[in-house]
Scaffold this active site. Structure first.
Site, PDB file in Angstrom:
ATOM      1  N   SER A   1       0.841  -1.204   0.000  1.00 13.17           N
ATOM      2  CA  SER A   1       0.000   0.000   0.000  1.00 13.17           C
ATOM      3  C   SER A   1       0.868   1.244   0.000  1.00 13.17           C
ATOM      4  O   SER A   1       1.933   1.276   0.646  1.00 13.17           O
ATOM      5  CB  SER A   1      -0.887   0.024   1.251  1.00 13.17           C
ATOM      6  OG  SER A   1      -1.564   1.266   1.326  1.00 13.17           O
TER       7      SER A   1
ATOM      8  N   TYR B   1      -2.353  -1.597  10.392  1.00 16.70           N
ATOM      9  CA  TYR B   1      -2.456  -1.830   8.943  1.00 16.70           C
ATOM     10  C   TYR B   1      -1.221  -1.305   8.207  1.00 16.70           C
ATOM     11  O   TYR B   1      -0.611  -2.016   7.398  1.00 16.70           O
ATOM     12  CB  TYR B   1      -3.724  -1.137   8.418  1.00 16.70           C
ATOM     13  CG  TYR B   1      -3.837  -1.181   6.917  1.00 16.70           C
ATOM     14  CD1 TYR B   1      -4.224  -2.340   6.265  1.00 16.70           C
ATOM     15  CD2 TYR B   1      -3.520  -0.060   6.138  1.00 16.70           C
ATOM     16  CE1 TYR B   1      -4.307  -2.400   4.884  1.00 16.70           C
ATOM     17  CE2 TYR B   1      -3.599  -0.108   4.760  1.00 16.70           C
ATOM     18  CZ  TYR B   1      -3.998  -1.275   4.140  1.00 16.70           C
ATOM     19  OH  TYR B   1      -4.057  -1.332   2.772  1.00 16.70           O
TER      20      TYR B   1
HETATM   21  N1  LIG Z   1      -8.823   0.174  -0.942  1.00 14.40           N
HETATM   22  C1  LIG Z   1      -7.696   0.841  -0.819  1.00 14.40           C
HETATM   23  O1  LIG Z   1      -7.684   2.076  -0.797  1.00 14.40           O
HETATM   24  C2  LIG Z   1      -6.368   0.132  -0.730  1.00 14.40           C
HETATM   25  C3  LIG Z   1      -5.205   0.901  -0.832  1.00 14.40           C
HETATM   26  C4  LIG Z   1      -3.967   0.252  -0.766  1.00 14.40           C
HETATM   27  C5  LIG Z   1      -3.916  -1.116  -0.607  1.00 14.40           C
HETATM   28  N2  LIG Z   1      -5.078  -1.826  -0.510  1.00 14.40           N
HETATM   29  C6  LIG Z   1      -4.938  -3.282  -0.377  1.00 14.40           C
HETATM   30  O2  LIG Z   1      -5.630  -3.899  -1.442  1.00 14.40           O
HETATM   31  C7  LIG Z   1      -6.152  -5.155  -0.996  1.00 14.40           C
HETATM   32  C8  LIG Z   1      -7.667  -5.189  -1.222  1.00 14.40           C
HETATM   33  O3  LIG Z   1      -8.253  -4.100  -0.548  1.00 14.40           O
HETATM   34  P1  LIG Z   1      -9.821  -3.786  -0.554  1.00 14.40           P
HETATM   35  O4  LIG Z   1      -9.977  -2.326  -0.646  1.00 14.40           O
HETATM   36  O5  LIG Z   1     -10.507  -4.641  -1.544  1.00 14.40           O
HETATM   37  O6  LIG Z   1     -10.191  -4.143   0.951  1.00 14.40           O
HETATM   38  P2  LIG Z   1     -10.961  -5.346   1.616  1.00 14.40           P
HETATM   39  O7  LIG Z   1     -10.695  -5.223   3.071  1.00 14.40           O
HETATM   40  O8  LIG Z   1     -12.369  -5.334   1.185  1.00 14.40           O
HETATM   41  O9  LIG Z   1     -10.294  -6.598   0.924  1.00 14.40           O
HETATM   42  C9  LIG Z   1      -9.814  -7.665   1.564  1.00 14.40           C
HETATM   43  C10 LIG Z   1     -10.239  -8.969   0.908  1.00 14.40           C
HETATM   44  O10 LIG Z   1      -9.597  -9.985   1.667  1.00 14.40           O
HETATM   45  C11 LIG Z   1     -10.570 -10.889   2.158  1.00 14.40           C
HETATM   46  N3  LIG Z   1     -10.128 -11.383   3.464  1.00 14.40           N
HETATM   47  C12 LIG Z   1     -10.117 -10.707   4.641  1.00 14.40           C
HETATM   48  N4  LIG Z   1      -9.651 -11.497   5.621  1.00 14.40           N
HETATM   49  C13 LIG Z   1      -9.344 -12.697   5.054  1.00 14.40           C
HETATM   50  C14 LIG Z   1      -8.817 -13.909   5.557  1.00 14.40           C
HETATM   51  N5  LIG Z   1      -8.518 -14.070   6.850  1.00 14.40           N
HETATM   52  N6  LIG Z   1      -8.628 -14.939   4.689  1.00 14.40           N
HETATM   53  C15 LIG Z   1      -8.939 -14.810   3.371  1.00 14.40           C
HETATM   54  N7  LIG Z   1      -9.446 -13.671   2.845  1.00 14.40           N
HETATM   55  C16 LIG Z   1      -9.641 -12.624   3.676  1.00 14.40           C
HETATM   56  C17 LIG Z   1     -11.872 -10.093   2.233  1.00 14.40           C
HETATM   57  O11 LIG Z   1     -13.006 -10.942   2.245  1.00 14.40           O
HETATM   58  C18 LIG Z   1     -11.764  -9.235   0.984  1.00 14.40           C
HETATM   59  O12 LIG Z   1     -12.193  -9.938  -0.152  1.00 14.40           O
HETATM   60  C19 LIG Z   1      -5.741  -5.284   0.458  1.00 14.40           C
HETATM   61  O13 LIG Z   1      -4.512  -5.973   0.543  1.00 14.40           O
HETATM   62  C20 LIG Z   1      -5.571  -3.852   0.887  1.00 14.40           C
HETATM   63  O14 LIG Z   1      -4.709  -3.746   1.985  1.00 14.40           O
HETATM   64  C21 LIG Z   1      -6.292  -1.241  -0.563  1.00 14.40           C
END
Ligand SMILES: NC(=O)c1ccc[n+]([C@@H]2O[C@H](COP(=O)([O-])OP(=O)(O)OC[C@H]3O[C@@H](n4cnc5c(N)ncnc54)[C@H](O)[C@@H]3O)[C@@H](O)[C@H]2O)c1
Length: 254
Positions: free
Chosen positions: A145, A158
């Site tokens: 991230s 996080y």
């Molecule tokens: N949305 C943003 O702004 C952003 C920015 C930078 C990085 N990210 C990264 O991108 C990725 C996806 O983010 P997102 O926005 O879709 O958030 P999110 O929290 O919705 O996505 C997480 C996904 O992981 C799954 N998950 C959670 N715990 C789990 C577990 N124990 N076992 C298996 N699956 C599990 C969830 O069901 C979901 O599908 C993440 O790694 C997040 O850190 C997101």
């Protein structure tokens, strides 16, 4: 020709949020995709199968922090698709976290964030990489991230976990290079995913300030990440390893 024809990809957290778009994009480039998520991947798998055929996708529900369940997912993927070429370590505890001061996080939440966001990618690599090593090919993409570069406040567990993902990527790339396996991270900026938008605390804290911090002053969506994902998953990036590609409209100066 599709860039990932004949390849097999596992996307952890591939059923919802940004991961849902990764699963769709990999399938659209010809990969067969295993959607591995703690959430139910069936509706998405049906959608992808409808578009790309029944053998283009499978789904499994698991907890990425549980080693026995990780082993089972890897075995099931190999049984179903015979190989694994691409691993996208995307599952994380993110959207469900409510930002707060460092002192207000409890130790249990800290441990859970670390278990999913750092032990999870480790366990996936531990059980997928031996298979890739045998075939002397593979692409591992760890989702980090931009928050780890910026030191975004009020999300300490996080942001710390994503800093670990960056270091994990660098060290692992050194160990897997001799097997022809690329290990890179993709660091998105703040993305308006459906799961992120559902948490109004993130939207209130981040949307406007982040937009103003970018060279490209606009909101970002999951679609903005897909070119970078496919680049890192495909042979277009064959001499790229140990890197972090920041895709954030020019907010972080890497
Ligand atoms: N949305 C943003 O702004 C952003 C920015 C930078 C990085 N990210 C990264 O991108 C990725 C996806 O983010 P997102 O926005 O879709 O958030 P999110 O929290 O919705 O996505 C997480 C996904 O992981 C799954 N998950 C959670 N715990 C789990 C577990 N124990 N076992 C298996 N699956 C599990 C969830 O069901 C979901 O599908 C993440 O790694 C997040 O850190 C997101």
């Amino acid at each position: 020709m599709a860039k990932l024809a004949g390849k097999v990809a596992i996307v952890t957290g591939g059923a919802k949020g940004i991961g849902r778009h990764y699963s769709q994009a990999l399938a659209a480039e010809g990969a067969r995709v295993m959607i591995a998520d703690i959430a139910d991947g069936k509706p998405l798998a049906e959608q992808i199968a409808g578009k790309h055929g029944a053998n283009s996708v499978a789904h499994v529900q698991f907890d990425v922090s549980n080693e026995d369940q990780v082993k089972a997912v890897v075995a099931e993927t190999i049984e179903r698709f015979e190989q694994i070429d691409v691993l996208v370590n995307n599952a994380a505890v993110y959207a469900t976290l409510t930002p707060r001061k460092f002192i207000d996080w409890d130790a249990e939440t800290w441990d859970r964030v670390m278990a999913v966001n750092t032990r999870g990618p480790f366990l996936m690599v531990k059980h997928v990489a031996p298979h890739m090593m045998q075939r002397r090919t593979g692409k591992i993409i760890n989702i980090a991230s931009g928050a780890a570069y910026k030191g975004v406040p009020r999300m300490l567990p996080y942001v710390t976990s994503k800093g670990a993902v960056l270091a994990f990527t660098r060290a692992l790339s050194r160990e897997l290079g001799e097997y022809g396996i690329a290990v890179n991270s993709l660091s998105p900026g703040y993305i308006l995913s459906d799961t992120g938008l559902a948490n109004t605390a993130h939207v209130e804290d981040e949307r406007i300030p982040v937009r103003n911090s970018r060279a490209f002053k606009r909101d970002a969506y999951p679609e903005d990440l897909l070119g970078a994902l496919i680049f890192l998953a495909s042979s277009d990036s064959d001499f790229v390893t140990g890197q972090s590609l920041v895709v954030d409209g020019g907010s972080v100066n890497n």
